[in-house]
Design an enzyme around this catalytic site. Structure first.
Site, PDB file in Angstrom:
ATOM      1  N   ARG A 113       0.831  -1.210   0.000  1.00  0.00           N
ATOM      2  CA  ARG A 113       0.000   0.000   0.000  1.00  0.00           C
ATOM      3  C   ARG A 113       0.865   1.260   0.000  1.00  0.00           C
ATOM      4  O   ARG A 113       0.530   2.251  -0.661  1.00  0.00           O
ATOM      5  CB  ARG A 113      -0.939  -0.018   1.204  1.00  0.00           C
ATOM      6  CG  ARG A 113      -1.966   1.089   1.164  1.00  0.00           C
ATOM      7  CD  ARG A 113      -3.038   0.890   2.230  1.00  0.00           C
ATOM      8  NE  ARG A 113      -2.488   0.978   3.570  1.00  0.00           N
ATOM      9  CZ  ARG A 113      -3.201   0.767   4.675  1.00  0.00           C
ATOM     10  NH1 ARG A 113      -4.474   0.430   4.596  1.00  0.00           N
ATOM     11  NH2 ARG A 113      -2.645   0.879   5.863  1.00  0.00           N
TER      12      ARG A 113
ATOM     13  N   LYS B 197      -2.786   6.259   1.595  1.00  0.00           N
ATOM     14  CA  LYS B 197      -2.667   6.773   2.952  1.00  0.00           C
ATOM     15  C   LYS B 197      -1.836   8.052   2.973  1.00  0.00           C
ATOM     16  O   LYS B 197      -0.830   8.185   3.680  1.00  0.00           O
ATOM     17  CB  LYS B 197      -2.095   5.701   3.886  1.00  0.00           C
ATOM     18  CG  LYS B 197      -2.725   5.781   5.273  1.00  0.00           C
ATOM     19  CD  LYS B 197      -2.637   4.489   6.050  1.00  0.00           C
ATOM     20  CE  LYS B 197      -3.105   4.687   7.475  1.00  0.00           C
ATOM     21  NZ  LYS B 197      -4.479   5.184   7.618  1.00  0.00           N
TER      22      LYS B 197
ATOM     23  N   GLU C 161     -16.254   6.009   4.705  1.00  0.00           N
ATOM     24  CA  GLU C 161     -15.499   5.459   5.824  1.00  0.00           C
ATOM     25  C   GLU C 161     -15.499   6.432   6.983  1.00  0.00           C
ATOM     26  O   GLU C 161     -15.952   7.560   6.863  1.00  0.00           O
ATOM     27  CB  GLU C 161     -14.072   5.098   5.410  1.00  0.00           C
ATOM     28  CG  GLU C 161     -13.209   6.254   4.962  1.00  0.00           C
ATOM     29  CD  GLU C 161     -11.816   5.790   4.520  1.00  0.00           C
ATOM     30  OE1 GLU C 161     -11.126   5.141   5.314  1.00  0.00           O
ATOM     31  OE2 GLU C 161     -11.424   6.088   3.382  1.00  0.00           O
TER      32      GLU C 161
END
Lengths: 356, 356
Positions: free
Chosen positions: B97, B198, B234
């Protein structure tokens, strides 16, 4: 252009000036002598900071800015006039914008007086780095960020306000006008986001888009609004204006574009010239249908746009000395460079009494 | 909760453990002994870094991360088992990621092997900070950011990959389930933005919204999609799942929500339990109409949601020991804590041979 991490060299040393080959100045990092630093603990207010030698500084590996993007920047310039004065342009406006951004990002902020004082101190402490008249300007870069450690939970224990400066030449090298790509997929900002403040979070997310456009030969990217994808917003780091007949239009301030200090000044000068200025929603079609297009910003000043390419179709616009952009550039820089009387009260002269 | 900038004190010193009152651990910054640092110049690849004492580090005042938000973070945990082993959970997934995020933000990145090696080294170098079994975990925080100076123009001359760790307790204190506010105006991410990686730019822009919700007594905020404002995305930093009958649904990965490692693991465990799992668009109405709701994340693990409040109307859901969330929490943490055999190949045991 690669950033210049070292001072450029010159064969003509001069005590009044740093050792810089002014003709070669681009728009990039140049290490200068001094910077201003002030810190503030959570729950307190910023106090007067101090001038220290320009150097790398210490930061916690867990600093808020490194993990959660809590940071803002500003940009303004100092000018050396033909008659030896040093002036800065509307620094109070940058101080106010920093405050709005700090509120948006949950940070305390310096007062406008503290902000302007810090700018003046940095300029004086790097006086020999201000280019000779006509050779460039001293670009001043204030940053405000969460410097204290935070993991998961509030509050951030410490904030830092730091100001440094670099001598710069022109931001856009394209003297004959920019060739923009209108980006049809990637957006810069969205309603309720941070597009209306100078948050560090607005920039890196569109670097890839900017780099791709530059690789395709474009000068810069013009972004459309995220809500509809139909209206023009701004370039990577400058505001846009379009001209048709006696009407000059620019996107309205609605939270997704930056309220530029140069934008605000240009609106006023354009009205002084007798044009009608409209701050409004601008569909791409209105841009394509306009006669002249230009962008504004502290770095860009006023820069003519020669063409925009939208969905592979290129549209060209009026450029050259008879354009409104050229007239506005001359008028604005005459004020900024102190070549004409400033009847607006926009410029602030710096003298030795501001030091320290 | 204020961050703990100093180690917590205890009256029971123990050579095996740091001087921490484990029962008082929250989720915040605690200074530990060592960190991992690797640097990479523009145009080069990351080489093996090194373990150094945890301390503030030097950064250029003109670093890319401070001005343009060029930074990513990751989060994972190390667990001390009852039989004395130390294990980490799916570190390769975090490494992958990080790579996706680095590509999005124009950064070079460590290989997955380098990433996992760095994690292991940091855990071993801070071994005495891993809480006793059942008392918490060692939260590991890798960051990757543009550390070299840049002003206006590419490329960034230097990047830093840094990993440190803090002992943590529970992220959410609400043992009886979270009470969420569904945010009706402010969005977290938008199509073409950075919501799917992220990026540090995703977090501070919604701090104000989170702080306002917490001041109103809510545990966390549930964000809706920016494109329509109708579908759930989210929480501030965790993914959401809804349960109705034998069907468990979670928002699909479409670029605006984070592809959580815990999310991915929970999808697999839920299917093992015989549920049908749908990754799809979830209108708010579907959430309000569900029987059970929970969120997942490295920090949140699996946390029951007791209620959501949407436009001032509160809806409550099933909680307690018989909920699916409780069953998933038990199963996942049994694997993570090494209390059951890991038939998935998710856990990685760390031994001394990994050191430095």
């Amino acid at each position: 252009m690669a950033p210049s991490a070292q001072p450029l060299t010159t064969s003509v040393p001069d005590e009044k000036y740093a050792n810089v080959k002014w003709e070669d100045l681009g728009f990039g990092f140049v290490r200068t002598d001094n910077m201003y630093v002030a810190k503030c603990k959570h729950g307190e207010n910023f106090q007067e900071g101090s001038i220290v030698p320009f150097a790398d500084f210490h930061i916690s590996p867990c600093a808020a800015v490194l993990h959660y993007g809590q940071g803002l920047y500003e940009g303004l310039k100092a000018y050396r006039t033909e008659d030896g004065r040093i002036i800065i342009f509307r620094p109070d406006q940058n101080g106010l914008r920093l405050q709005a951004g700090a509120d948006r990002l949950c940070m305390p902020y310096p007062s406008v007086d503290q902000f302007v004082s810090a700018i003046k101190q940095v300029v004086l402490a790097n006086k020999k780095w201000i280019p000779p008249p006509g050779k460039g300007t001293l670009y001043i870069r204030p940053i405000l960020f969460g410097s204290g450690p935070i993991l998961g939970s509030f509050p951030v224990p410490e904030y830092t306000f730091l100001v440094f400066a670099c001598p710069v030449g022109r931001y856009h090298k394209d003297n004959s006008g920019l060739n923009l790509k209108i980006e049809d997929k990637v957006r810069r900002a969205f309603p309720s986001g941070t597009g209306g403040v100078k948050s560090i979070t607005n920039y890196c997310p569109v670097w890839k888009t900017l780099a791709e456009a530059k690789a395709q030969g474009f000068s810069d990217v013009l972004f459309l609004d995220a809500a509809t994808g139909k209206n023009v917003e701004e370039l990577f780091a400058s505001n846009i204006f379009i001209v048709k007949g006696n009407v000059v239009s620019t996107p309205q301030i609605s939270g997704t574009i930056l309220p530029g200090v140069t934008r605000k000044s240009i609106i006023e000068l354009t009205r002084d010239f007798g044009y009608k200025v409209e701050e409004r929603v601008i569909p791409v079609e209105d841009l394509l249908d306009s006669e002249e297009v230009f962008c504004t910003g502290t770095a860009a000043i006023v820069t003519t746009i020669a063409s925009v390419t939208f969905k592979d179709k290129k549209s060209s616009f009026k450029t050259g000395e008879k354009s409104l952009a050229a007239k506005l550039f001359a008028t604005l820089t005459d004020i900024q460079m102190g070549r004409v009387e400033d009847t607006k009260g926009w410029t602030v002269e710096i003298d030795r009494s501001h030091q320290g």
